[in-house]
Scaffold this active site. Structure first.
Site, mmCIF file in Angstrom:
data_model
loop_
_atom_site.group_PDB
_atom_site.id
_atom_site.type_symbol
_atom_site.label_atom_id
_atom_site.label_comp_id
_atom_site.label_asym_id
_atom_site.label_seq_id
_atom_site.Cartn_x
_atom_site.Cartn_y
_atom_site.Cartn_z
ATOM 1 N N LYS A 22 0.841 -1.205 0.000
ATOM 2 C CA LYS A 22 0.000 0.000 0.000
ATOM 3 C C LYS A 22 0.877 1.256 0.000
ATOM 4 O O LYS A 22 0.663 2.174 -0.797
ATOM 5 C CB LYS A 22 -0.895 0.016 1.239
ATOM 6 C CG LYS A 22 -1.579 1.355 1.485
ATOM 7 C CD LYS A 22 -2.434 1.339 2.722
ATOM 8 C CE LYS A 22 -1.717 1.683 3.998
ATOM 9 N NZ LYS A 22 -1.408 3.113 4.213
ATOM 10 N N ASN A 23 1.850 1.286 0.894
ATOM 11 C CA ASN A 23 2.643 2.509 1.053
ATOM 12 C C ASN A 23 3.589 2.758 -0.117
ATOM 13 O O ASN A 23 4.073 3.876 -0.286
ATOM 14 C CB ASN A 23 3.431 2.473 2.361
ATOM 15 C CG ASN A 23 2.540 2.739 3.567
ATOM 16 O OD1 ASN A 23 1.353 2.998 3.416
ATOM 17 N ND2 ASN A 23 3.114 2.656 4.751
ATOM 18 N N CYS A 125 -4.645 8.535 9.830
ATOM 19 C CA CYS A 125 -4.690 7.861 11.127
ATOM 20 C C CYS A 125 -4.474 8.868 12.261
ATOM 21 O O CYS A 125 -3.686 9.798 12.138
ATOM 22 C CB CYS A 125 -3.581 6.825 11.213
ATOM 23 S SG CYS A 125 -3.922 5.307 10.336
ATOM 24 N N ARG A 130 1.309 14.859 13.160
ATOM 25 C CA ARG A 130 1.688 14.627 11.770
ATOM 26 C C ARG A 130 1.577 15.868 10.884
ATOM 27 O O ARG A 130 0.742 15.941 9.979
ATOM 28 C CB ARG A 130 0.848 13.475 11.188
ATOM 29 C CG ARG A 130 0.973 12.212 11.987
ATOM 30 C CD ARG A 130 0.247 11.054 11.376
ATOM 31 N NE ARG A 130 1.018 10.404 10.330
ATOM 32 C CZ ARG A 130 0.630 9.302 9.721
ATOM 33 N NH1 ARG A 130 -0.526 8.768 10.006
ATOM 34 N NH2 ARG A 130 1.375 8.756 8.799
ATOM 35 N N PRO A 131 2.421 16.838 11.106
ATOM 36 C CA PRO A 131 2.385 18.038 10.255
ATOM 37 C C PRO A 131 2.949 17.764 8.859
ATOM 38 O O PRO A 131 3.477 16.682 8.599
ATOM 39 C CB PRO A 131 3.297 19.002 11.014
ATOM 40 C CG PRO A 131 4.222 18.141 11.795
ATOM 41 C CD PRO A 131 3.483 16.875 12.113
ATOM 42 N N LEU A 134 7.594 19.851 6.510
ATOM 43 C CA LEU A 134 8.780 19.472 5.734
ATOM 44 C C LEU A 134 8.468 19.438 4.245
ATOM 45 O O LEU A 134 9.286 19.812 3.407
ATOM 46 C CB LEU A 134 9.303 18.098 6.193
ATOM 47 C CG LEU A 134 9.708 17.992 7.673
ATOM 48 C CD1 LEU A 134 10.016 16.549 8.047
ATOM 49 C CD2 LEU A 134 10.909 18.878 7.959
ATOM 50 N N ASP A 315 5.251 0.972 11.905
ATOM 51 C CA ASP A 315 4.020 0.313 11.449
ATOM 52 C C ASP A 315 3.911 -1.142 11.924
ATOM 53 O O ASP A 315 2.904 -1.807 11.657
ATOM 54 C CB ASP A 315 3.926 0.369 9.917
ATOM 55 C CG ASP A 315 3.548 1.757 9.424
ATOM 56 O OD1 ASP A 315 3.209 2.619 10.251
ATOM 57 O OD2 ASP A 315 3.593 1.981 8.196
ATOM 58 N N ARG A 407 -8.369 -0.302 5.150
ATOM 59 C CA ARG A 407 -7.514 0.671 4.475
ATOM 60 C C ARG A 407 -6.193 0.037 4.060
ATOM 61 O O ARG A 407 -5.578 0.479 3.088
ATOM 62 C CB ARG A 407 -7.204 1.855 5.408
ATOM 63 C CG ARG A 407 -8.383 2.768 5.660
ATOM 64 C CD ARG A 407 -7.960 3.974 6.447
ATOM 65 N NE ARG A 407 -6.758 4.551 5.851
ATOM 66 C CZ ARG A 407 -5.898 5.345 6.470
ATOM 67 N NH1 ARG A 407 -6.105 5.679 7.723
ATOM 68 N NH2 ARG A 407 -4.834 5.815 5.870
HETATM 69 C C1 UD1 Z 1 4.651 7.045 6.191
HETATM 70 C C2 UD1 Z 1 3.781 5.827 6.096
HETATM 71 C C3 UD1 Z 1 3.302 5.407 7.482
HETATM 72 C C4 UD1 Z 1 4.500 5.227 8.409
HETATM 73 C C5 UD1 Z 1 5.403 6.451 8.397
HETATM 74 C C6 UD1 Z 1 6.704 6.269 9.173
HETATM 75 C C7 UD1 Z 1 2.718 6.007 3.935
HETATM 76 C C8 UD1 Z 1 1.488 6.282 3.159
HETATM 77 N N1 UD1 Z 1 2.637 6.113 5.259
HETATM 78 O O1 UD1 Z 1 3.856 8.084 6.739
HETATM 79 O O2 UD1 Z 1 2.574 4.193 7.351
HETATM 80 O O3 UD1 Z 1 4.038 5.011 9.727
HETATM 81 O O4 UD1 Z 1 5.772 6.782 7.040
HETATM 82 O O5 UD1 Z 1 7.393 5.163 8.687
HETATM 83 O O6 UD1 Z 1 3.743 5.670 3.380
HETATM 84 N N2 UD1 Z 1 6.842 14.951 10.161
HETATM 85 C C9 UD1 Z 1 6.990 16.291 10.420
HETATM 86 N N3 UD1 Z 1 6.775 17.165 9.381
HETATM 87 C C10 UD1 Z 1 6.457 16.752 8.116
HETATM 88 C C11 UD1 Z 1 6.320 15.370 7.879
HETATM 89 C C12 UD1 Z 1 6.525 14.495 8.928
HETATM 90 O O7 UD1 Z 1 7.273 16.697 11.530
HETATM 91 O O8 UD1 Z 1 6.279 17.585 7.220
HETATM 92 C C13 UD1 Z 1 7.051 13.979 11.268
HETATM 93 C C14 UD1 Z 1 5.812 13.131 11.560
HETATM 94 O O9 UD1 Z 1 4.922 13.800 12.421
HETATM 95 C C15 UD1 Z 1 6.438 11.923 12.196
HETATM 96 C C16 UD1 Z 1 7.768 11.771 11.437
HETATM 97 O O10 UD1 Z 1 8.027 13.056 10.861
HETATM 98 O O11 UD1 Z 1 6.712 12.172 13.540
HETATM 99 C C17 UD1 Z 1 7.772 10.742 10.339
HETATM 100 O O12 UD1 Z 1 6.663 10.925 9.500
HETATM 101 P P1 UD1 Z 1 6.679 10.542 7.963
HETATM 102 O O13 UD1 Z 1 7.875 9.673 7.685
HETATM 103 O O14 UD1 Z 1 6.513 11.761 7.155
HETATM 104 O O15 UD1 Z 1 5.372 9.647 7.852
HETATM 105 P P2 UD1 Z 1 4.338 9.595 6.659
HETATM 106 O O16 UD1 Z 1 5.035 9.814 5.352
HETATM 107 O O17 UD1 Z 1 3.170 10.426 7.001
#
Ligand code: UD1
Length: 430
Positions: A22-23, A125, A130-131, A134, A315, A407
């Site tokens: 999925k991811n 979720c 989760r901002p 970045l 995950d 999902r």
């Molecule tokens: C993806 C995966 C999710 C997995 C996660 C971490 C998909 C669709 N989802 O989520 O299943 O749990 O990676 O392996 O692939 N963060 C910030 N600012 C940002 C983006 C992220 O602070 O702009 C923080 C998040 O809050 C979190 C960390 O960075 O604490 C990692 O998040 P991120 O790797 O971005 O997760 P996702 O891509 O949302």
């Protein structure tokens, strides 16, 4: 609404076919926005999140069609054709984006191809704040004008994006993907430092390369992208789902069973495999897949800490806590990626698990017996952890709110029933 009923206590035995990731599929689907030629994707899982992404892309002008199945029974691996001949709409509305956080991945490619995008701030979720700072900061460094107003991200780059040197202050899977999806069509070279190294990133890079993108450094913390003027159509097969693999490996482990995971890749989940081996489980490559076996041994408590890849995946944290709840001894499971990812813990406690939360760590004291109970799924992987606990618990477990499961797990109850679990999906009339 459906619920899942499980009567626990049966050791699982047999084989489970692992579906496409999925991811990996979600960002790869967004790559279709970058070309006016069709992108054909094989091994696409049949999941609610994939449908949500297909609907989102469709309303941007992508023609989405099902080209067939990779297996004759229509069970595994859909083949999708995604054709973005023209981008007809650059707005990703709240109604679609709120269903799935990964919707924000249309931002980079829309901006790169159409020069503008308006994307609702994502939902997804409920596992932390989760901002997307970045993502936005990186796109601004590529020359986009970015603002957030009334719950929407507004981004424009009327003269196109320009290559830049971007150092991520924190490792983010989604931000790495969004920036890759934007930089491939930018003018000049983009260097992305401190990128996520998850196997799903490698899958996206492979798909973009097949479309004509020029990207170096795959698998390392620095990716270098030389922007090209246009990308062409391609065919790409989605990698096997490593989180589904880890979840079913733990299903074998928690029930004291033996399962062959057909098509699974051991190399993608080495950190989890190492912990499972320490816990007394035999895991080895077999017939191009993986064999997981705990037919004759005890389950031993071991510690784990989530980290970006190649560390232990967040995950699989919830599922691992379930497993450790049924182990001999104590284990400390620490979550470092998301701050609110222990919502499965109170539900597991209702099943008799002995877990204490202490900051970002769960102290799990294994109990000789879990007991079935009605429980509520709170997010995707938490749902899977409740199912795992239900597989070993005495009596009946009923898991509600399983739309979270749908999902990310394809036909979970069928796959588990196929290896001997007493599990069924029923309509919830309550
Ligand atoms: C993806 C995966 C999710 C997995 C996660 C971490 C998909 C669709 N989802 O989520 O299943 O749990 O990676 O392996 O692939 N963060 C910030 N600012 C940002 C983006 C992220 O602070 O702009 C923080 C998040 O809050 C979190 C960390 O960075 O604490 C990692 O998040 P991120 O790797 O971005 O997760 P996702 O891509 O949302």
């Amino acid at each position: 609404m459906d619920k899942i009923q499980i009567r626990g206590g049966k050791p699982l035995s047999g084989s489970i076919v692992i579906g496409g990731s999925k991811n990996a599929a979600l960002p790869v689907m967004c790559a279709s926005l970058l070309s006016d030629e069709p992108l054909i994707l094989g091994n696409v899982p049949h999941l609610a999140d994939i449908t949500t992404m297909a609907n989102l892309l469709n309303q941007h002008g992508v023609q989405v069609s099902l080209e067939g199945q990779d297996d004759k029974d229509g069970h595994i691996g859909r083949v999708l054709s995604l054709h973005a001949k023209d981008i007809t709409n650059t707005t990703a509305p709240y109604d679609l984006v709120r269903k799935m956080r990964a919707s924000v991945l249309v931002l980079g490619p829309l901006l790169a191809r159409a020069g503008e995008a308006e994307v609702s701030l994502p939902g997804g979720c409920a596992i932390g704040t989760r901002p997307v700072d970045l993502h936005l900061h990186g796109l601004a460094q590529l020359g986009a004008q970015v603002s957030v107003d009334s719950g929407y991200i507004h981004a424009t780059a009327p003269k196109g994006l320009i290559g830049a040197h971007i150092v991520f202050p924190k490792v983010s899977v989604g931000a790495t993907e969004n920036l890759l999806l934007a930089a491939v069509l930018a003018d000049g070279e983009t260097v992305l430092e401190n990128v996520a190294r998850e196997p799903e990133i490698n899958d996206l890079v492979a798909c973009l390369a097949a479309m004509g993108a020029e990207i170096d450094g795959v698998g390392t913390a620095t990716l270098t992208v030389r922007g090209v003027e246009r990308l062409h159509g391609a065919r790409h097969d989605i990698m096997p789902d490593r989180i589904e693999t880890g979840t079913y490996a733990m299903a074998a482990a928690i029930t004291g069973g033996t399962i062959e995971l057909v098509g699974a890749r051991l190399g993608d989940i080495e950190a989890a495999v190492e912990r499972l081996r320490q816990a007394g489980i035999t895991i080895e490559k077999k017939n191009g897949g993986i064999l997981v076996d705990r037919a004759n041994g005890n389950l031993i408590g071991v510690d784990a800490e989530t980290e970006p890849y190649p560390g232990f995946p967040t995950d699989l944290q919830a599922q691992f806590i379930s497993l450790m709840s049924a182990a001999d001894g104590t284990s400390v499971v620490t979550e470092t990626i998301f701050e609110n990812r222990f919502m499965h813990v109170p539900e597991l406690q209702r099943m008799g698990a002995d877990i204490t939360l202490h900051g970002g760590s769960a102290i799990v004291r294994g109990v000789p017996k879990l007991t079935g109970a009605p429980v509520m799924a709170s997010d995707l992987r938490a749902s899977a952890s409740l199912v795992l606990a239900g597989l070993v618990a005495e009596g009946e477990t009923v898991v509600r709110r399983i739309y979270h499961l749908d999902r990310g797990y394809e036909r979970l109850e069928e796959k588990l029933a196929g290896v001997g679990a007493d599990i069924e999906r029923v309509k919830d009339v309550a």
